[in-house]
Every structure is written in structure tokens, then in C-alpha cells.
Write an enzyme that holds these catalytic residues in place. Structure first.
Site, mmCIF file in Angstrom:
data_model
loop_
_atom_site.group_PDB
_atom_site.id
_atom_site.type_symbol
_atom_site.label_atom_id
_atom_site.label_comp_id
_atom_site.label_asym_id
_atom_site.label_seq_id
_atom_site.Cartn_x
_atom_site.Cartn_y
_atom_site.Cartn_z
ATOM 1 C CD GLU A 123 -16.520 17.058 -11.660
ATOM 2 O OE1 GLU A 123 -16.000 17.553 -12.678
ATOM 3 O OE2 GLU A 123 -15.860 16.588 -10.721
ATOM 4 C CG HIS A 165 -2.167 -0.869 0.932
ATOM 5 N ND1 HIS A 165 -2.085 -2.238 0.909
ATOM 6 C CD2 HIS A 165 -3.452 -0.561 0.646
ATOM 7 C CE1 HIS A 165 -3.277 -2.744 0.632
ATOM 8 N NE2 HIS A 165 -4.128 -1.747 0.462
ATOM 9 C CE LYS A 224 -8.460 14.352 -17.140
ATOM 10 N NZ LYS A 224 -9.884 14.111 -16.987
HETATM 11 N N1 PDD Z 1 -12.716 13.914 -18.457
HETATM 12 N N2 PDD Z 1 -14.929 16.597 -14.801
HETATM 13 C C1 PDD Z 1 -14.565 15.298 -14.859
HETATM 14 C C2 PDD Z 1 -14.955 14.400 -13.746
HETATM 15 C C3 PDD Z 1 -13.825 14.828 -15.965
HETATM 16 O O1 PDD Z 1 -13.444 13.545 -16.003
HETATM 17 C C4 PDD Z 1 -13.507 15.721 -17.015
HETATM 18 C C5 PDD Z 1 -12.716 15.291 -18.221
HETATM 19 C C6 PDD Z 1 -13.928 17.058 -16.918
HETATM 20 C C7 PDD Z 1 -13.612 18.078 -17.992
HETATM 21 O O2 PDD Z 1 -12.253 18.425 -18.012
HETATM 22 P P1 PDD Z 1 -11.584 18.964 -19.356
HETATM 23 O O3 PDD Z 1 -12.433 20.077 -19.832
HETATM 24 O O4 PDD Z 1 -10.248 19.405 -18.929
HETATM 25 O O5 PDD Z 1 -11.568 17.813 -20.339
HETATM 26 C C8 PDD Z 1 -14.626 17.456 -15.787
HETATM 27 C C9 PDD Z 1 -11.865 13.338 -19.481
HETATM 28 C C10 PDD Z 1 -12.075 13.921 -20.825
HETATM 29 C C11 PDD Z 1 -11.989 11.818 -19.426
HETATM 30 O O6 PDD Z 1 -12.098 11.316 -18.313
HETATM 31 O O7 PDD Z 1 -11.936 11.156 -20.465
#
Ligand code: PDD
Length: 282
Positions: A180, A102, A148
Site C-alpha cells: 500500500e 511500558h 490504525k
Molecule cells: N490514512 N493505508 C494507510 C497506511 C493509511 O494511512 C490510510 C489512510 C489508508 C486509506 O484508508 P481510508 O480509505 O480509510 O482513508 C490506507 C489517513 C487518511 C491518514 O493517515 O491521514
């Protein structure tokens, strides 16, 4: 043949393999980025790379990102994506390969770096103009979704709930606040004000979200970043999602009820037009 990048090499996808001891596979111990390229030009790549670096720092994954811009461009070219309207480059960095523990592996364990590029197919204008549907889903994610991270199980389950309901988007709700989407940020038009959740630890700070805020202000719209309660968003004039693989997607029905008058509204239309113009090149 799809050319991918793995740990410094460009190779056909079917020859790209990783160890079963990879901490991404065993523990979801890693982060990712998705960057768009419009007709071969990376869009706001510096912002994507800044978010990536912040994630690496937060998770204490040691990786030198110097080669990443060139790697992105090379993958687009290698996959003949310079002429398509929209391509995306997916990049994932995990804490590397080590016997499962872990805690972190020994210092110096090289991270695993994988990337691929593919076309993104924009919806036809006729389809977009009809609008899309969404359902609300409880947000069951961890407390640092501004990072992310690759552990996306709650997002997967939320999006599958949308698919099971026969709709396109899932709107994540926590403690009564509409935060979101499962893979996109959300905006609501409330009394003419373009409103979206502030960039806290409870949402991903979308690059598209930031771009849309700028476009809205350029168009003279009033933008407010504040939490929006779910009962408030149900009464919104307009709702739309933004993201790299979403661009701007208007919601005309939420939980089977019409949003506003049930049609795509003027704010989403104006912003989408500006978005398409702003990404279509010089
Ligand atoms: N996803 N919120 C979440 C939870 C996301 O996973 C994403 C993007 C966004 C938008 O972020 P951006 O505008 O920077 O793409 C908001 C990516 C595209 C994915 O998981 O494939």
C-alpha cells in the site's frame, strides 16, 4: 478560529493542551481515524467507527464511543465546513495520562480524546488528469498495520523519501510485495483485472479501498484481492492510490518509469468519475 474537541470540550485550538505525560506523546500509545464529510455529510462513518472500535478492542483501550457521531457533526458545523466539497475530521484516542511505564496504566485512567476538522482541497481536474508519480520504498512498519495506530514513523519516513525524490506517493514494498502507500491503499490494473492486496494484517483496511472495490464491481469490472509482486506492478496497465485524503490518485510514473502508456488510464478515470458522483450527495 479553529474549534477542536478535547476530552468532552469544544474549544479554540490554541487553548487545547495535553499533558507531557500523555501516553500518546511519550509512547505513541493510541489510535486515530480520519473520516471525510462531503458538503457536511459524513461518508461511511459507520465503517470508520467500526474500524476505530476494532482498534480500541485490539489495544484494550476502554472508551465509550457513543458520542462520536454527534461530535463529528458538531465539529464540522463549528468550523463552518458544511458547504465545502470535502472536509475531514481527524480523531485520536490515546491511553491517557500516567507516569511513563511500558505496561498499561492503572485501570480507569481516562483516555485522551482529541479531534479537529478541516477542509480537504481536491486537485483541479487539469492537474488530476496529468497523473502523479510514485517511488517504491521498503515497508519498515510493525506487523499489525490493520490497526490504525498513531505510531507512524515508518510512514513519515516513506512519504518524506517521496517528497525528497520530487514525487507525490510512496509505494511500500515488503518481501517483494507491493502492499500500500504511506497513507493510502494501492490498486493495479493487471490484464484488465482491478487488483489490490487482500485485507490482511499487512495493510490498513481502507474505507475508500472498500468503496472503490464496490464501485468497480458496479461498473462491471473484475476485481481480485490478492498480493501483487513489485515486478508485476511495474508492468501494470494502471496504478492508483485510494484514501480519505487521496480519494483516487493515479500513478503515471513509478520509480521514473512510465506506468502503462504513461497516461492516466480508463479504469482510474471511470472510477474517479463514479467516486465523485457517489460522494456528491443526493
Ligand atoms: N490514512 N493505508 C494507510 C497506511 C493509511 O494511512 C490510510 C489512510 C489508508 C486509506 O484508508 P481510508 O480509505 O480509510 O482513508 C490506507 C489517513 C487518511 C491518514 O493517515 O491521514
Amino acid at each position: 478560529m479553529n474549534t477542536v474537541y478535547l476530552n468532552g470540550e469544544y474549544l479554540p485550538k490554541d487553548r487545547a493542551t495535553i499533558s507531557v505525560d500523555d501516553r500518546g506523546f511519550l509512547l505513541s500509545d493510541g489510535i486515530y481515524e480520519v473520516t471525510p464529510a462531503y458538503r457536511g455529510r459524513l461518508f461511511r462513518h459507520d465503517q470508520h467507527m467500526r474500524r476505530l472500535q476494532k482498534g480500541l478492542d485490539e489495544l484494550r483501550i476502554e472508551y465509550d464511543p457513543t458520542d462520536l457521531p454527534e461530535m463529528h457533526t458538531r465539529l464540522i458545523t463549528a468550523n463552518e465546513l458544511n458547504a465545502v466539497d470535502v472536509a475531514i475530521v481527524y480523531l485520536q484516542i490515546t491511553r491517557g495520562v500516567a507516569p511513563r511505564t511500558h505496561h498499561f496504566p492503572p485501570k480507569g485512567t481516562p483516555p485522551t480524546v482529541y479531534a479537529f476538522a478541516q477542509a480537504y482541497v481536491r486537485p483541479e481536474t487539469d492537474r488530476w488528469t496529468l497523473g502523479y508519480e510514485a517511488i517504491t520504498v521498503p515497508d519498515r512498519r510493525w506487523g499489525r498495520v490493520d490497526i490504525k495506530a498513531i505510531g507512524l514513523l515508518p510512514n513519515v519516513l516513506a512519504q518524506q523519501a517521496a517528497v525528497d525524490a520530487g514525487v507525490e506517493d510512496a509505494l511500500l514494498v515488503k518481501e517483494g510485495v507491493a502492499l500500500e502507500g504511506s497513507h493510502a491503499n494501492v490498486f493495479a490494473v493487471l490484464d484488465g483485472v482491478v487488483t489490490t492486496h487482500p485485507a490482511t494484517e499487512q495493510i490498513l483496511h481502507g474505507v475508500s479501498r472498500q468503496y472503490v472495490i464496490e464501485l468497480a464491481r458496479d461498473l462491471g469490472m473484475v476485481v481480485e484481492e490478492r498480493p501483487v509482486r513489485v515486478e508485476e506492478i511495474r508492468g501494470a496497465d494502471e496504478i492508483f492510490f485510494t484514501g480519505t485524503t487521496t480519494e483516487i490518485r493515479p500513478t503515471v510514473r513509478l520509480d521514473d518509469q512510465p506506468v502503462g502508456d504513461g497516461n492516466v488510464g480508463p479504469v482510474a478515470r471511470a472510477l474517479y468519475e463514479a467516486f465523485l458522483a457517489g460522494t456528491s450527495g443526493p
